[in-house]
Design an enzyme around this catalytic site. Structure first.
Site, mmCIF file in Angstrom:
data_model
loop_
_atom_site.group_PDB
_atom_site.id
_atom_site.type_symbol
_atom_site.label_atom_id
_atom_site.label_comp_id
_atom_site.label_asym_id
_atom_site.label_seq_id
_atom_site.Cartn_x
_atom_site.Cartn_y
_atom_site.Cartn_z
ATOM 1 C CG LEU A 3 33.621 54.245 -22.055
ATOM 2 C CD1 LEU A 3 35.115 54.155 -21.824
ATOM 3 C CD2 LEU A 3 33.322 55.074 -23.297
ATOM 4 C CG ASP A 4 28.530 48.006 -24.978
ATOM 5 O OD1 ASP A 4 27.792 47.505 -24.114
ATOM 6 O OD2 ASP A 4 28.882 47.412 -26.025
ATOM 7 C CD GLU A 35 28.558 46.074 -20.329
ATOM 8 O OE1 GLU A 35 27.784 45.119 -20.175
ATOM 9 O OE2 GLU A 35 28.860 46.523 -21.449
ATOM 10 C CG ASP A 71 23.673 43.679 -21.557
ATOM 11 O OD1 ASP A 71 23.195 43.436 -22.673
ATOM 12 O OD2 ASP A 71 24.738 44.283 -21.387
ATOM 13 C CD GLN A 72 23.178 40.723 -16.379
ATOM 14 O OE1 GLN A 72 22.797 39.561 -16.468
ATOM 15 N NE2 GLN A 72 24.408 41.093 -16.698
ATOM 16 N N GLY A 75 17.053 41.803 -20.908
ATOM 17 C CA GLY A 75 16.819 41.618 -22.345
ATOM 18 C C GLY A 75 17.527 40.443 -22.970
#
Length: 620
Positions: free
Chosen positions: A265-266, A303, A397-398, A400
């Site tokens: 789950l974002d 997340e 994420d970390q 991009g």
């Protein structure tokens, strides 16, 4: 065949003779379905059910037929529950009969949570072809690497053909440019046949800004809250029950019709629901209900960056009951210590003691003051077992969200890359790798979009320039809308590795092999491990033990060779890994190959090289 006991109530459902269409559109006083292809083509009025629902069964409609919904205004829109958008977000929906797909993963029951070793992929950039089918060709490679699960970044239908996936607007329709629903089913089926579990990243905190027509049908959104990506979802206001059911149905859909083993789950901290039993709790109950119904191990991951253990607390402890959560603090502590970065949220990190705390407690901030947030942050982990936390040195994420999408391999030397890998894979948590990391991929991973609205594209460009505060970048930040930005992000997983990349790949395989073969490295309970450190020397010790077996990992984050005291329990200790060995292009091992500790235990002085890891194992 689709497993019995569950059926999607809305959208287009294939029956024995025809299709049932069902739509929630309380904003419209009438609704029709426009059949655009097939022998039943035409306009069919839908019958009101009450509470804003309309439905009708139409004989003769079948798999592959196209359709739209028409509202009282005369305007037509794709189906909010569409299973396939073959021409993109603005065009007609397509009927899909999930029962036509032949599954060959009979007997697959999933894998225990403790065995998850996750590999995150973006389907569009993982291969040259950029589709589901092409991923299948690399499954043997992933099995040989040692991972046990792949996590697929969101595949909900987005505008255009290239996107990270977080701009999805049709959450039941796998991206058409990736191969649509059948392509995704073939991928999941192939993974299971190789023994790989499959997780899907889903976005339940917002919808994308282009092609989202939900507001025309009903109150899917609310102005009561706000997210960084636009309007918040209406989960606790008037007429929110059908919105809630949309997401519960979506979870069941992926698990049942696509055989997914779990959902990630974002950004759950941006899901707002103040009801006594909010969406997150209901999702956990729903997923676990499917687990029991299907007899498969199915898990729900979250997340968030709030360091809130209530996500994985059981309901009897006032928690939501999710199975595991991502741990950003571990990443931040590790990366800041290795790189020395202090911008953005890295302002709160960079101290050796913080990494030591991350190893022992998962969260670094458990109520302390955060300079970055300018307030207290987080709460204690309450000694939850390590398998309820997912850690990483890199993820989408970390990487991009940095200025130029640079990976650790763009700046760190080989010994530090191996150390970072060791910290993650040998940790007492569930490790996650980002595609290409395992061989030191040098291609960046940029943020990219394919919106058709020029104003929206300009807004994204402006937002990205204002947002980025970290990373190295020569020249301008790459244009998110340029196809070249997307193409630069493709990885080279399928090509033979040579030189340093071959060394890194072999080292990752070695780490996974140790994690699988040493019983002590499969211990996750807090009372069967000990974390200690020498802050001035920047050496961390991780001890783990089980019946008759023990292991100790020494991680040096110092830039000098040094001697450290090593306390050992009785037994014959064998050195099973030293990242400074010649085979890993290091200066050569300094730590002894074997240490004998008598019944009273033993203290040995061990020489350890800069930025290296040494692992000892013993039978007790």
């Amino acid at each position: 065949m689709v497993a019995s006991g569950w059926r999607m109530e809305s959208g287009a459902t294939v029956l024995e003779e025809g299709v049932q269409f069902r739509l929630w559109a309380p904003k419209s006083k009438a609704a029709s379905v426009l059949i655009l292809s097939g022998k039943a083509a035409g306009t069919v009025p839908m019958q009101p059910e009450g509470k804003g629902y309309y439905s009708v069964s139409v004989p003769g409609v079948m798999d592959g037929d196209r359709y739209l919904f028409q509202l009282e205004s005369g305007k037509t829109y794709p189906d909010p529950f569409s299973r396939h958008q073959p021409d993109g977000v603005h065009e007609s929906s397509q009927v899909v009969d999930p029962g036509l797909f032949t599954w060959t993963d009979e007997g697959w029951q999933g894998i225990p949570l403790v065995d998850y070793r996750i590999y995150e992929i973006h389907v569009g950039t993982f291969t040259r072809e950029g589709n589901f089918e092409a991923v299948i060709e690399h499954l043997d490679y992933l099995v040989e690497l040692g991972v046990s699960a792949i996590e697929i970044m969101p595949v909900s239908q987005c505008p255009g053909t290239r996107n990270w996936g977080y701009d999805g607007v049709y959450h039941f329709a796998p991206q058409h440019s990736y191969g649509g629903p059948d392509g995704l089913r073939r991928l999941v089926n192939a993974c299971h046949r190789k023994g790989l579990a499959v997780l899907l990243d889903v976005v339940y905190n917002h919808f994308g800004p282009e092609g989202c027509y939900l507001d025309e049908f009903g109150p899917y959104f609310t102005d009561k809250y706000r997210t960084p990506w636009g309007r918040a979802i209406n989960l606790d206001g008037a007429d929110s029950d059908p919105v809630l059911e949309y997401f519960l149905s979506n979870a069941g859909y992926w698990i049942t019709e696509f055989h997914f083993d779990g959902l990630r789950l974002d950004a759950v901290d941006w899901i707002f629901d103040q009801t006594p039993k909010p969406l997150l709790r209901r999702l956990a109950d729903e997923v676990h209900r499917h687990r029991e119904r299907l007899g498969r191990r199915i898990y729900l991951f979250a997340e968030n960056d709030t360091n809130d253990v209530r996500l994985i607390n059981s309901p009897d402890k006032c928690g939501f009951g999710l199975d595991a959560q991502w741990c950003d603090n571990f990443h931040h502590a590790l990366r800041a210590l290795l790189t020395g970065e202090t911008t953005g949220y890295y302002e709160d990190f960079g101290q050796f003691a913080q990494l030591q705390k991350a190893f022992s407690e998962a969260f670094v901030y458990t109520g302390e003051y955060s300079r970055y947030r300018r307030r207290r942050h987080g709460g204690p982990t309450e000694r939850h077992p390590g398998f309820q936390f997912v850690v990483f040195s890199q993820n989408h994420d970390q990487v991009g969200n940095r200025k130029c999408g640079d990976r650790l391999s763009a700046t760190l030397p080989l010994n530090q890359l191996l150390l970072a890998a060791s910290a993650v894979i040998l940790s007492p948590y569930l490790p996650l790798l980002f595609m290409g990391e395992e061989y030191g991929e040098r291609a960046p991973f940029h943020y990219f979009i394919d919106h058709s609205d020029p104003e929206l594209v300009d807004m994204v460009r402006k937002g990205k320039h204002e947002e980025h505060a970290s990373g190295v970048c020569e020249g301008e930040i790459p244009d998110p809308a340029a196809e070249e930005t997307f193409l630069e992000s493709k990885v080279s997983v399928g090509t033979p590795k040579e030189g340093e990349q071959a060394v890194i790949l072999a080292f990752y395989k070695k780490l996974f092999s140790l994690r699988s073969s040493l019983p002590a490295l499969r211990v996750f309970q807090r009372d069967a491990m000990e974390v200690s450190g020498l802050p001035e020397q920047k050496v961390l010790f991780l001890r783990r033990w089980t019946d008759g077996e023990a292991a100790i990992c020494l991680f040096s984050f110092s830039n000098i060779q040094q001697e450290v005291p090593l306390a050992l329990l009785r037994g014959s200790w064998e050195r099973v890994l030293d990242s400074s060995a010649a085979e890993w292009r290091g200066p050569g091992e300094e730590a002894p190959e074997r240490i004998e500790a008598g019944n009273g235990g033993h203290q040995e002085t061990v020489r350890i090289n800069p930025f290296s890891v040494v692992v000892y194992s013993a039978k007790l």
